[in-house]
Write a protein that holds these residues in place. Structure first.
Motif, PDB file in Angstrom:
ATOM      1  N   ALA A 235      34.027 -87.144  14.390  1.00 37.01           N
ATOM      2  CA  ALA A 235      33.636 -88.540  14.588  1.00 37.01           C
ATOM      3  C   ALA A 235      34.593 -89.413  13.783  1.00 37.01           C
ATOM      4  O   ALA A 235      35.292 -88.952  12.872  1.00 37.01           O
ATOM      5  N   PHE A 236      34.601 -90.746  14.146  1.00 38.81           N
ATOM      6  CA  PHE A 236      35.465 -91.665  13.413  1.00 38.81           C
ATOM      7  C   PHE A 236      35.017 -91.745  11.954  1.00 38.81           C
ATOM      8  O   PHE A 236      33.860 -92.013  11.659  1.00 38.81           O
ATOM      9  N   ILE A 284      29.148 -78.752   5.474  1.00 37.78           N
ATOM     10  CA  ILE A 284      29.034 -80.007   4.741  1.00 37.78           C
ATOM     11  C   ILE A 284      29.711 -81.079   5.563  1.00 37.78           C
ATOM     12  O   ILE A 284      30.854 -80.912   6.013  1.00 37.78           O
ATOM     13  N   ASN A 285      29.031 -82.240   5.747  1.00 38.44           N
ATOM     14  CA  ASN A 285      29.575 -83.342   6.536  1.00 38.44           C
ATOM     15  C   ASN A 285      29.848 -84.526   5.607  1.00 38.44           C
ATOM     16  O   ASN A 285      28.958 -84.968   4.882  1.00 38.44           O
ATOM     17  N   VAL A 286      31.102 -85.028   5.617  1.00 32.90           N
ATOM     18  CA  VAL A 286      31.521 -86.165   4.780  1.00 32.90           C
ATOM     19  C   VAL A 286      31.965 -87.294   5.700  1.00 32.90           C
ATOM     20  O   VAL A 286      32.838 -87.098   6.555  1.00 32.90           O
ATOM     21  N   CYS A 287      31.346 -88.493   5.514  1.00 32.58           N
ATOM     22  CA  CYS A 287      31.669 -89.641   6.365  1.00 32.58           C
ATOM     23  C   CYS A 287      32.133 -90.827   5.524  1.00 32.58           C
ATOM     24  O   CYS A 287      32.319 -90.715   4.311  1.00 32.58           O
ATOM     25  N   ASP A 288      32.283 -91.964   6.192  1.00 26.76           N
ATOM     26  CA  ASP A 288      32.772 -93.212   5.585  1.00 26.76           C
ATOM     27  C   ASP A 288      34.168 -93.052   5.008  1.00 26.76           C
ATOM     28  O   ASP A 288      34.504 -93.594   3.950  1.00 26.76           O
ATOM     29  N   LEU A 289      34.996 -92.346   5.721  1.00 26.58           N
ATOM     30  CA  LEU A 289      36.383 -92.165   5.315  1.00 26.58           C
ATOM     31  C   LEU A 289      37.277 -93.076   6.146  1.00 26.58           C
ATOM     32  O   LEU A 289      36.952 -93.388   7.302  1.00 26.58           O
ATOM     33  N   PRO A 290      38.396 -93.523   5.599  1.00 28.07           N
ATOM     34  CA  PRO A 290      39.334 -94.330   6.391  1.00 28.07           C
ATOM     35  C   PRO A 290      39.830 -93.564   7.620  1.00 28.07           C
ATOM     36  O   PRO A 290      39.996 -92.344   7.598  1.00 28.07           O
ATOM     37  N   HIS A 291      40.078 -94.345   8.691  1.00 28.13           N
ATOM     38  CA  HIS A 291      40.510 -93.737   9.939  1.00 28.13           C
ATOM     39  C   HIS A 291      41.962 -93.289   9.856  1.00 28.13           C
ATOM     40  O   HIS A 291      42.775 -93.882   9.157  1.00 28.13           O
ATOM     41  N   GLY A 292      42.246 -92.231  10.573  1.00 27.02           N
ATOM     42  CA  GLY A 292      43.623 -91.793  10.729  1.00 27.02           C
ATOM     43  C   GLY A 292      44.329 -91.524   9.415  1.00 27.02           C
ATOM     44  O   GLY A 292      45.471 -91.942   9.226  1.00 27.02           O
ATOM     45  N   THR A 293      43.649 -90.819   8.521  1.00 25.62           N
ATOM     46  CA  THR A 293      44.214 -90.562   7.195  1.00 25.62           C
ATOM     47  C   THR A 293      44.257 -89.062   6.943  1.00 25.62           C
ATOM     48  O   THR A 293      43.305 -88.341   7.277  1.00 25.62           O
TER      49      THR A 293
END
Length: 821
Positions: A235-236, A284-293
């Motif tokens: 996911a984005f 483990i799921n990690v979100c709220d990361l910058p896109h395309g990094t």
């Protein structure tokens, strides 16, 4: 004689040996223990044998020695007929030798013979074991090992250790540790139950137990680094991690704590997550990361908060999903004629949302792409009449919105004032400036770039609000020069920059300049040195100090900011030594010493020195000669004044025009009083002017002449001149004419003598009158009037004739017709 001494020595040795053998067979000694507890009493007994040769047929008593010192007699006692004992309250910590001695005399201890002895040692209870610790190893061969520090041990006193383990709802275990070991492995049959553990040290004098340790075996375990199996970007802005424990610990199924560390590819920490997992999960799921990094991820695990973290796992790299860049860019446009330099960097709201960004600079009127690059700057030719250019960022998904970059028409407006740089640390500086006087300032642009990078590094910049007057620049490299400039921004243009070179920190230069001799002479030396390369200066050069010296002279110190210097006032044919020191704010460095030798004075220099000296001397001589010729009369009168001959003199009128003729021009000529070597003057004194002293002085009368010149216009003076040298004649004597002095207390002298020492008539002249003599002051003033009256007529008498007879030369002064004067 030598044989007799030898026999005597042998006899003494044999006798002592015999006594020693007899003493050893005389008694037996006994003690309950060869080692006692420190501070406890010791008892020793000594039994004398019946056949002891030292006691047969003799009165004796037993004495005790402790380390060669006799014990007090009150400590000893007699147990039986031939058995004696001693009780010692305490022994030293190192123990002691207790000796039994037989003495023949009661009072004399020197006759005592030691018959036996025993060594008694002192011991202590064991030390308390310290630093008890236990840890669980989760390898294939699981073990629970405990260790401790034994403390101080005595080598001759064995100490044993016992490990006690107390478990909940289970039997207590007791493990005897083999001698010499201070660790033990306990079977790990229960990893999750709390237990209590301590260790006891035991020796013959007692035991000591350590503090009790309460723990859960699994809390003491340190896991091996976990393994990240896979990372998915589903996911984005999200990454999904699959992981597991190390292969040797996969058998363990229990809740754990997991820590993830995510960093960008430029080593910038983005997130550091600590996730408590109450059941073992492998996702483990990690979100709220910058896109395309791009991210590099590592992880570690532990049992609970009391446990130790494992080592970090191996890095795994993953990318979040990309989308078009968002936000604007900070820009800085510099225009020189039609050549533009555009620099940009991400603003706070800019997000690349991908990688491999490219940038496009374009204009809309006319629509034209001016530059396409992957760098953060671009140089291009600016079309005419273009007021705005546009910048956009592009990735594989799309492009960002345009960032407007205005082209300011006016440049060279007012600049800031008092720009200064102050080092803050080895990598940062504080920059301050004064605001321009104009109220139309909208902000500032601060730019800096390193000066020693090859190829030249692009500049960095920052945009600041108009209210700022200082900022801190970080990320600088120490000992490297930076060029820092600040531009004020106005509503309709850019101001002039203020630029300086600065260092975040300074030290002494890496190299020192080398002295070169450009010119050398017998009295001076010109020295020159090259500037230190910029990359080796390590700071701003504050100046140079040149030292020049030789063996017998003082050191010449010359400070300069130039790269050349001239050293003067040196001695010819002399060896000198010189060195130069370069200074920065961070230190100084001395160069190498250079040996110099001055030359000798050559022929050309000698000629150049002698010719001007001769010319100057010649000019001086010519000037003196012309001065002497042109002023011959005055020079002659100064050097050789003319003394008149009274014998060849006549009367002549004295006027103002010829009064100074033939007189030397001295300082006194400026005064109204005429000073003469010897003179005669005719004065007419006012009748109402009394004399001011008992006698008349020549200088005083002369002064009166000048002071009354205007008040007596009819005043005339007759002087005597030399007739033979009429043109070079000088006044010789003074004759006073005047009225009577009526108010004077004492009459003046009848005659007035000249101050001249020159005789009026030569002594060899047979016709010369006698020398002048003053007449007795008994004569009245009327006597002076008889020969001094000049303007008024007087009758001659016999008394007057007597005066003229005394002064034959003055007879001619009595003139009836004044027209001839």
């Amino acid at each position: 004689m030598a044989s007799i001494w030898l026999v005597l020595v042998l006899w003494i040795y044999i006798n002592d040996t015999k006594k020693g053998i007899q003493a050893l067979s005389c008694a037996k000694i006994h003690t309950p223990a060869s080692m006692v507890l420190a501070g406890s009493p010791v008892s020793v007994s000594c039994s004398i044998q019946d056949d002891c040769p030292l006691t047969k047929g003799k009165n004796f008593h037993v004495a005790w020695k402790i380390d060669n010192h006799f014990a007090p007699s009150n400590l000893s006692y007699q147990e039986s007929n031939r058995t004696y004992g001693v009780i010692i309250p305490s022994l030293p910590d190192a123990g002691a030798f207790i000796l039994c001695a037989v003495c023949e005399e009661q009072e004399n201890l020197d006759s005592c013979q030691i018959v036996n002895g025993v060594n008694v040692k002192v011991g202590h209870p064991p030390s308390v074991p310290k630093n008890l610790r236990c840890s669980l190893s989760l390898t294939f061969n699981q073990s629970f090992c405990c260790q401790w520090d034994p403390g101080q041990e005595m080598p001759n006193l064995p100490t044993n250790y016992i490990l006690h383990v107390f478990r909940e709802m289970s039997k207590n275990d007791r493990y005897v540790i083999p001698r010499g070991m201070h660790s033990y492995s306990i079977p790990s049959d229960s990893l999750f139950l709390e237990m209590e553990i301590n260790v006891t040290a035991v020796n013959i004098f007692g035991n000591a137990t350590s503090e009790t340790l309460k723990l859960v075996p699994l809390e003491t375990a340190k896991f091996d680094p976990p393994e990240i199996k896979r990372i998915e970007a589903d996911a984005f802005g999200c990454l999904n991690y699959s992981w597991s424990l190390a292969q040797s610990q996969t058998w363990l199924v229990t809740p754990l704590c997991v820590e993830l560390r995510l960093k960008t590819m430029n080593n910038q920490l983005i997130k550091e997550l600590v996730l408590p997992l109450w059941k073992q999960e492998n996702k483990i799921n990690v979100c709220d990361l910058p896109h395309g990094t791009n991210y590099s991820t590592t992880m570690r695990v532990k049992y609970n908060s009391l446990s130790k973290w494992s080592n970090w796992s191996d890095l795994k790299i993953a990318n979040t999903l990309m989308k078009a860049p968002t936000g604007s860019l900070d820009t800085w446009l510099k225009v020189n004629d039609q050549t533009a330099q555009l620099y940009w960097k991400p603003s706070e709201d800019f997000s690349a949302n991908g990688w491999d960004l490219s940038y496009t600079v374009e204009s809309k009127k006319p629509k034209k792409a001016l530059c396409v690059t992957r760098e953060n700057h671009c140089f291009f030719n600016l079309p005419e009449l273009v007021e705005t250019v546009y910048l956009r960022a592009t990735n594989a998904i799309g492009s960002s919105d345009h960032t407007k970059v205005p082209v300011y028409p006016n440049r060279g407006l007012g600049s800031v004032s008092n720009l200064s740089v102050h080092p803050q640390s080895e990598t940062s500086v504080l920059i301050t400036w004064g605001r321009p006087a104009s109220p139309h300032v909208t902000g500032y642009v601060l730019e800096w770039r390193p000066l020693c990078e090859t190829p030249a590094a692009p500049l960095s910049f920052t945009l600041m609000d108009k209210n700022n007057s200082s900022t801190i620049v970080t990320g600088l490299r120490p000992y490297e020069p930076y060029e820092i400039s600040i531009y004020p921004k106005y509503v309709d243009g850019i101001g002039h920059p203020q630029t300086l070179m600065a260092y975040s920190s300074q030290k002494a230069p890496s190299v020192a300049p080398y002295l070169n001799v450009t010119e050398i002479s017998h009295s001076y030396i010109k020295l020159h040195w090259d500037e230190i390369p910029l990359e080796q200066r390590n700071g701003i050069i504050q100046g140079y100090t040149v030292f020049v010296w030789h063996e017998r002279d003082k050191i010449k110190v010359i400070k300069t900011e130039q790269t050349s210097v001239e050293v003067k006032d040196l001695q010819p044919l002399t060896k000198y030594y010189a060195l130069v020191t370069v200074h920065t704010m961070g230190g100084s460095l001395n160069g190498s010493v250079v040996t110099l030798a001055t030359g000798k004075i050559d022929g050309i220099e000698m000629v150049l020195f002698v010719i001007p000296a001769c010319i100057g001397l010649s000019l001086l001589v010519i000037i003196v000669v012309f001065a002497c010729v042109g002023k011959h009369e005055r020079v002659k009168m100064c050097l050789w004044p003319i003394i008149p001959d009274p014998a060849n003199s006549s009367i002549k009128r004295w006027t103002d025009s010829d009064s100074l003729q033939g007189m030397p021009h001295c300082k006194e000529d400026m005064e109204p009083v005429l000073m003469y070597l010897s003179h005669f003057s005719l004065l007419d004194l006012a009748e109402n002017k009394p004399f001011k002293s008992d006698y008349v002085k020549e200088d005083q009368w002369s002064h009166d002449i000048d002071s009354h010149d205007e008040s007596h216009p009819s005043f005339q003076t007759c002087v005597i001149y030399d007739t033979e040298h009429d043109k070079e004649s000088v006044p010789y004597a003074t004759v006073v004419f005047g009225g009577p002095y009526q108010n004077h207390s004492s009459p003046p002298p009848a005659y007035v003598r000249s101050d001249s020492t020159q005789p009026l008539l030569g002594a060899n002249n047979p016709g010369s009158p006698p020398p002048y003599e003053n007449v007795s002051p008994s004569g009245g003033v009327s006597q002076v009037q008889h020969f001094a009256t000049f303007l008024q007529k007087s009758t001659e008498s016999e008394e007057n004739e007597e005066h003229w007879d005394d002064f034959p030369m003055l007879r001619s002064l009595e003139i009836r017709n004044t027209d001839h004067i």
